[in-house]
Design a protein around this motif. Structure first.
Motif, short mmCIF file in Angstrom:
data_model
loop_
_atom_site.label_atom_id
_atom_site.label_comp_id
_atom_site.label_asym_id
_atom_site.label_seq_id
_atom_site.Cartn_x
_atom_site.Cartn_y
_atom_site.Cartn_z
N GLY A 37 -8.26 8.22 1.54
CA GLY A 37 -8.86 8.07 0.22
C GLY A 37 -9.32 9.40 -0.35
O GLY A 37 -9.26 10.45 0.31
N ARG A 38 -9.85 9.37 -1.57
CA ARG A 38 -10.25 10.61 -2.24
C ARG A 38 -11.44 11.27 -1.58
O ARG A 38 -11.66 12.47 -1.74
CB ARG A 38 -10.57 10.33 -3.72
N GLN A 39 -12.24 10.51 -0.83
CA GLN A 39 -13.38 11.09 -0.12
C GLN A 39 -13.05 11.38 1.35
O GLN A 39 -13.94 11.63 2.15
CB GLN A 39 -14.58 10.14 -0.19
N GLY A 40 -11.77 11.30 1.70
CA GLY A 40 -11.34 11.58 3.06
C GLY A 40 -11.40 10.38 3.98
O GLY A 40 -11.13 10.51 5.18
N GLU A 41 -11.71 9.20 3.45
CA GLU A 41 -11.81 8.02 4.30
C GLU A 41 -10.43 7.48 4.66
O GLU A 41 -9.50 7.50 3.84
CB GLU A 41 -12.63 6.93 3.59
N PRO A 42 -10.27 7.00 5.91
CA PRO A 42 -8.98 6.45 6.31
C PRO A 42 -8.71 5.12 5.61
O PRO A 42 -9.64 4.35 5.35
CB PRO A 42 -9.12 6.27 7.83
N LEU A 43 -7.46 4.87 5.31
CA LEU A 43 -7.06 3.65 4.60
C LEU A 43 -6.10 2.84 5.46
O LEU A 43 -5.34 3.39 6.25
CB LEU A 43 -6.39 4.00 3.28
N GLN A 44 -6.13 1.53 5.26
CA GLN A 44 -5.23 0.63 5.97
C GLN A 44 -4.32 -0.07 4.96
O GLN A 44 -4.77 -0.53 3.92
CB GLN A 44 -6.03 -0.43 6.75
N TRP A 45 -3.04 -0.16 5.29
CA TRP A 45 -2.11 -0.87 4.42
C TRP A 45 -2.46 -2.35 4.39
O TRP A 45 -2.62 -2.98 5.43
CB TRP A 45 -0.68 -0.70 4.94
N PRO A 46 -2.59 -2.94 3.21
CA PRO A 46 -2.92 -4.36 3.13
C PRO A 46 -1.71 -5.23 3.47
O PRO A 46 -0.56 -4.83 3.28
CB PRO A 46 -3.32 -4.54 1.66
N ALA A 47 -1.99 -6.43 3.96
CA ALA A 47 -0.91 -7.35 4.34
C ALA A 47 -0.43 -8.17 3.14
O ALA A 47 0.75 -8.52 3.07
CB ALA A 47 -1.39 -8.28 5.45
N ASP A 48 -1.32 -8.47 2.20
CA ASP A 48 -0.96 -9.27 1.05
C ASP A 48 0.04 -8.51 0.16
O ASP A 48 -0.20 -7.34 -0.17
CB ASP A 48 -2.20 -9.62 0.23
N PRO A 49 1.16 -9.14 -0.24
CA PRO A 49 2.18 -8.43 -1.03
C PRO A 49 1.65 -7.85 -2.34
O PRO A 49 1.99 -6.71 -2.69
CB PRO A 49 3.23 -9.52 -1.29
N GLN A 50 0.83 -8.60 -3.08
CA GLN A 50 0.32 -8.07 -4.34
C GLN A 50 -0.65 -6.93 -4.10
O GLN A 50 -0.63 -5.92 -4.82
CB GLN A 50 -0.36 -9.18 -5.14
N ASP A 51 -1.51 -7.05 -3.09
CA ASP A 51 -2.42 -5.96 -2.74
C ASP A 51 -1.63 -4.72 -2.31
O ASP A 51 -2.06 -3.59 -2.57
CB ASP A 51 -3.36 -6.39 -1.61
N HIS A 52 -0.49 -4.94 -1.66
CA HIS A 52 0.35 -3.83 -1.22
C HIS A 52 0.86 -3.03 -2.41
O HIS A 52 0.86 -1.78 -2.40
CB HIS A 52 1.53 -4.39 -0.41
N LEU A 94 -0.55 -2.80 -5.42
CA LEU A 94 -1.68 -2.07 -6.01
C LEU A 94 -2.08 -0.88 -5.13
O LEU A 94 -2.46 0.18 -5.63
CB LEU A 94 -2.86 -3.01 -6.20
N PHE A 95 -2.00 -1.06 -3.82
CA PHE A 95 -2.31 0.02 -2.88
C PHE A 95 -1.39 1.21 -3.11
O PHE A 95 -1.83 2.37 -3.11
CB PHE A 95 -2.17 -0.52 -1.45
N ILE A 96 -0.10 0.94 -3.29
CA ILE A 96 0.86 2.01 -3.56
C ILE A 96 0.51 2.74 -4.86
O ILE A 96 0.55 3.96 -4.94
CB ILE A 96 2.29 1.44 -3.61
N GLY A 97 0.14 1.95 -5.89
CA GLY A 97 -0.24 2.57 -7.15
C GLY A 97 -1.43 3.50 -7.00
O GLY A 97 -1.44 4.61 -7.57
N ARG A 98 -2.43 3.07 -6.23
CA ARG A 98 -3.60 3.94 -6.02
C ARG A 98 -3.21 5.20 -5.24
O ARG A 98 -3.74 6.28 -5.50
CB ARG A 98 -4.70 3.16 -5.29
N GLY A 99 -2.26 5.06 -4.32
CA GLY A 99 -1.79 6.24 -3.59
C GLY A 99 -1.13 7.26 -4.51
O GLY A 99 -1.38 8.46 -4.41
N PHE A 100 -0.31 6.78 -5.42
CA PHE A 100 0.31 7.68 -6.39
C PHE A 100 -0.73 8.26 -7.35
O PHE A 100 -0.60 9.39 -7.82
CB PHE A 100 1.42 6.97 -7.16
N GLY A 101 -1.78 7.48 -7.62
CA GLY A 101 -2.87 8.01 -8.44
C GLY A 101 -3.59 9.15 -7.74
O GLY A 101 -3.95 10.16 -8.37
N ARG A 102 -3.82 9.01 -6.44
CA ARG A 102 -4.46 10.09 -5.68
C ARG A 102 -3.57 11.33 -5.63
O ARG A 102 -4.06 12.46 -5.73
CB ARG A 102 -4.80 9.60 -4.27
N MET A 103 -2.26 11.12 -5.51
CA MET A 103 -1.36 12.27 -5.52
C MET A 103 -1.41 12.97 -6.87
O MET A 103 -1.40 14.21 -6.94
CB MET A 103 0.08 11.82 -5.22
N ALA A 104 -1.48 12.19 -7.95
CA ALA A 104 -1.56 12.78 -9.28
C ALA A 104 -2.84 13.59 -9.45
O ALA A 104 -2.80 14.72 -9.99
CB ALA A 104 -1.50 11.67 -10.33
#
Length: 376
Positions: free
Chosen positions: A65-80, A82-92
């Motif tokens: 995460g943006r504060q250095g916290e470890p993240l876990q991939w979610p199991a739910d398809p819709q959450d997955h 959104l998780f990818i979107g947040r990852g690309f947001g952090r890269m941006a």
């Protein structure tokens, strides 16, 4: 004219933008392509001048995460998704300072950003230049945009915005028949396959006397990523008894092919090899899917990420592919689906129709004029 391209953190994102970037250079314009440091050899291998805007890989943004916290991939398809979107947001967010600094030093006239490169619209707004959004496959879930925005609050606030700016032009390489309902107005452009190359051998460009099936899970397979997926897929498809090609990096080729009969495994240029095949079995990655469409070859899609299901279903509905969803890809199922595709000529016919549709789309060289028009 100076054109700055922004790719993502994988080879597919570089090769998705390379045809237009190359066409712009061939038209006499100055072109740079920015991306992660990890992608610089890929950018340079495509013959383009590359500049790194972050030392981190896309994997870093998906696991931390943006504060250095470890993240876990979610199991739910819709959450997955959104998780990818947040990852690309952090890269941006991480790429934005270097991208703006590059823009102020080099002074591009237009910025072309890959589909999920969310630093591009913000940088273009800060630099006061047009922003072009460039699709690199047949579609990304629209929810990804909002998810990226949700982690980019400080960057949006610094630009005096609450939302990411819209594009001045959207370039779409998806064949018109496969565009999703509600897709935004776009300038169509022909997909041109791209991938790493190597010295060719005759078997790569000649058709064998019996059916040939290609298996791949993309260019990022390693012993720690997607290895079990592609090895398992190769084992299942090998039961068909056809000639089997397994497109993987050379470092894992021996292990992937171990014990399998009549198989060639290793790095192979898909733009050369795919036209010699009767079927492509893969992870439903956008670049691989488009390469098979472009070659007029039917596909068996086994999506390894939830976001790949929707574009896969559109290809199935068109009649150029079949799909086995996660958990429903036993050896018997995979073999039965492959046999159905190989035994029914309609899948080949529909795939060839898609190839003709792609060939009728405007070439990248014809699209350069739209960039020139934005600046003029």
């Amino acid at each position: 004219m100076r054109i700055l391209f922004l790719a993502g953190g994988s080879p597919a994102t570089v090769f998705g933008l390379a045809p237009l970037a190359t066409a712009a250079r061939n038209a006499g314009h100055q072109v740079f392509m920015a991306a992660t440091s990890e992608m610089m050899p890929v950018v340079n291998g495509a013959g383009l001048p590359g500049i790194s805007v972050t030392p981190h890989s896309i994997r870093d943004f998906m696991t931390t995460g943006r504060q250095g916290e470890p993240l876990q991939w979610p199991a739910d398809p819709q959450d997955h998704i959104l998780f990818i979107g947040r990852g690309f947001g952090r890269m941006a967010a991480d790429s934005l300072p270097a991208l703006i600094e590059l823009g102020r030093a080099w002074k591009p006239d237009v910025l072309v950003g890959g589909m999920l490169c969310f630093a591009a619209p913000l940088a273009a707004a800060r630099l006061g230049i047009p922003y072009v959004r460039h699709a690199w496959d047949t579609g990304e879930p629209p929810e990804v945009d909002g998810a990226a925005e949700s982690v980019m609050g400080p960057e949006l606030a610094a630009a005096g915005l609450t939302r990411l700016p819209g594009h001045d032009l959207y370039i779409d390489i998806c064949p018109p028949s496969l565009r999703p309902a509600g897709a935004p107005e776009a300038l169509p452009m022909r997909f041109v396959p791209g991938n790493g190359q190597r010295e060719l051998e005759p078997w790569m460009y000649t058709r064998p006397s019996r059916p040939r099936v290609l298996v791949t899970a993309g260019s990022r397979v390693s012993r720690h990523q997607y290895f079990d997926y592609v090895r398992g897929l190769a084992e299942k498809v090998s039961a068909l008894g056809t000639e089997l090609l397994v497109a993987v990096p050379d470092e894992v080729a021996g292990e992937v092919a171990a014990g399998l009969p009549d198989v060639r495994a290793g790095w192979m240029p898909l733009d050369v090899v795919t036209p010699t095949c009767d079927l492509v079995v893969h992870h439903a990655g956008g670049g691989t899917a488009l390469a098979a469409m472009n070659a007029g070859v039917p596909q068996l899609l086994i999506p390894n990420m939830p976001k790949l299901v929707a574009p896969s279903l559109r290809l199935v509905e068109y009649g150029a592919a079949l799909m086995a969803e996660d958990g429903e890809d036993s050896r018997d199922t995979v073999v039965a689906l492959c046999e159905k595709i190989l035994g029914d000529p309609s899948y080949r016919e529909r795939s060839r129709e898609l190839a003709r549709e792609i060939r009728d789309m405007p070439l990248p060289a014809q699209t350069v004029g739209a960039l020139e028009g934005l600046v003029a």
